[in-house]
Enzyme design. Structure first.
Site, PDB file in Angstrom:
ATOM      1  N   LYS A   1      60.889  -8.501  41.337  1.00  0.00           N
ATOM      2  CA  LYS A   1      61.576  -9.142  42.474  1.00  0.00           C
ATOM      3  C   LYS A   1      60.671 -10.101  43.219  1.00  0.00           C
ATOM      4  CE  LYS A   1      63.874  -4.855  43.734  1.00  0.00           C
ATOM      5  NZ  LYS A   1      64.332  -4.077  44.910  1.00  0.00           N
TER       6      LYS A   1
ATOM      7  N   LYS B   1      58.535  -9.504  45.180  1.00  0.00           N
ATOM      8  CA  LYS B   1      58.440  -9.067  46.585  1.00  0.00           C
ATOM      9  C   LYS B   1      57.113  -8.351  46.769  1.00  0.00           C
ATOM     10  CE  LYS B   1      63.242  -8.051  48.063  1.00  0.00           C
ATOM     11  NZ  LYS B   1      64.144  -6.984  48.559  1.00  0.00           N
TER      12      LYS B   1
HETATM   13  N1  C2G Z   1      71.186  -4.311  53.274  1.00  0.00           N
HETATM   14  C1  C2G Z   1      72.269  -4.393  54.148  1.00  0.00           C
HETATM   15  N2  C2G Z   1      72.195  -5.189  55.242  1.00  0.00           N
HETATM   16  C2  C2G Z   1      71.073  -5.895  55.498  1.00  0.00           C
HETATM   17  C3  C2G Z   1      69.964  -5.808  54.632  1.00  0.00           C
HETATM   18  C4  C2G Z   1      70.038  -5.002  53.515  1.00  0.00           C
HETATM   19  O1  C2G Z   1      73.311  -3.748  53.923  1.00  0.00           O
HETATM   20  N3  C2G Z   1      71.040  -6.684  56.615  1.00  0.00           N
HETATM   21  C5  C2G Z   1      71.317  -3.455  52.079  1.00  0.00           C
HETATM   22  C6  C2G Z   1      71.191  -4.238  50.774  1.00  0.00           C
HETATM   23  O2  C2G Z   1      72.450  -4.840  50.423  1.00  0.00           O
HETATM   24  C7  C2G Z   1      70.782  -3.135  49.797  1.00  0.00           C
HETATM   25  C8  C2G Z   1      69.957  -2.180  50.690  1.00  0.00           C
HETATM   26  O3  C2G Z   1      70.264  -2.513  52.061  1.00  0.00           O
HETATM   27  O4  C2G Z   1      71.947  -2.449  49.325  1.00  0.00           O
HETATM   28  C9  C2G Z   1      68.470  -2.335  50.469  1.00  0.00           C
HETATM   29  O5  C2G Z   1      68.147  -3.704  50.657  1.00  0.00           O
HETATM   30  P1  C2G Z   1      66.768  -4.249  49.998  1.00  0.00           P
HETATM   31  O6  C2G Z   1      65.664  -3.342  50.370  1.00  0.00           O
HETATM   32  O7  C2G Z   1      66.690  -5.705  50.293  1.00  0.00           O
HETATM   33  O8  C2G Z   1      67.065  -3.989  48.459  1.00  0.00           O
HETATM   34  P2  C2G Z   1      67.154  -5.076  47.293  1.00  0.00           P
HETATM   35  O9  C2G Z   1      65.936  -5.900  47.282  1.00  0.00           O
HETATM   36  O10 C2G Z   1      68.478  -5.714  47.406  1.00  0.00           O
HETATM   37  O11 C2G Z   1      67.036  -4.128  46.003  1.00  0.00           O
HETATM   38  O12 C2G Z   1      68.259  -2.397  41.758  1.00  0.00           O
HETATM   39  C10 C2G Z   1      68.731  -2.892  43.003  1.00  0.00           C
HETATM   40  C11 C2G Z   1      67.595  -3.381  43.866  1.00  0.00           C
HETATM   41  O13 C2G Z   1      66.564  -2.420  43.951  1.00  0.00           O
HETATM   42  C12 C2G Z   1      68.129  -3.725  45.257  1.00  0.00           C
END
Ligand code: C2G
Length: 131
Positions: free
Chosen positions: A45, A47
């Protein structure tokens, strides 16, 4: 027992994450969070997390909605996780809408929940850099 699973990085834990976890738990009575490892975040990612996997795991385990935290090491573990943990519902924020519909082949429900607007780990970092 109706088991739910969701996946994510959850760095700089914020209220958008908590909104997601609360609603994910509402889909059943046991919530598993598959937490992206530092390696997965970097390799897959691009990240670089502020908090290490261990610290992000400890934070998640302190949340009342979360029953179990497991590592997410690959994009391809969702089907086996669902089989192994006998998961009934797969939940993700709707920024992933449609991306994981294949998971339905396991017989699990796939639920995309509305993201919480305005907040994200990236936004937090940007805002802090402006100060
Ligand atoms: N999320 C949310 N609202 C936000 C930020 C994040 O609902 N303002 C949700 C995202 O949609 C996700 C969860 O919180 O379902 C975790 O977000 P992230 O840590 O950014 O995860 P991500 O990088 O999307 O990783 O295999 C799937 C990946 O691991 C998802």
């Amino acid at each position: 027992m109706r088991k739910v699973i969701t996946y994510g990085t959850f760095d700089l834990l914020h209220y958008g994450h908590i909104n997601l976890l609360r609603r994910a738990k509402e889909q059943g009575d046991y919530l598993i969070v598959a937490l992206s490892t530092d390696e997965f975040n970097w390799d897959e990612k691009q990240k670089k997390c502020y908090f290490s996997y261990e610290k992000r795991k400890m934070l998640l385990e302190a949340i009342r909605y979360v029953d179990l935290v497991i590592p997410e090491e690959s994009w391809n573990q969702k089907m086996t996780d669902i089989e192994e943990f006998k998961v009934d519902v797969f939940v993700m924020g709707d920024d992933w809408k449609g991306q994981f519909d294949f998971v339905k082949e396991t017989g699990a429900d796939v639920v995309y929940l509305e993201r919480t607007p305005e907040i994200s780990t990236t936004q937090i970092k940007k805002d802090l850099n402006k100060r």
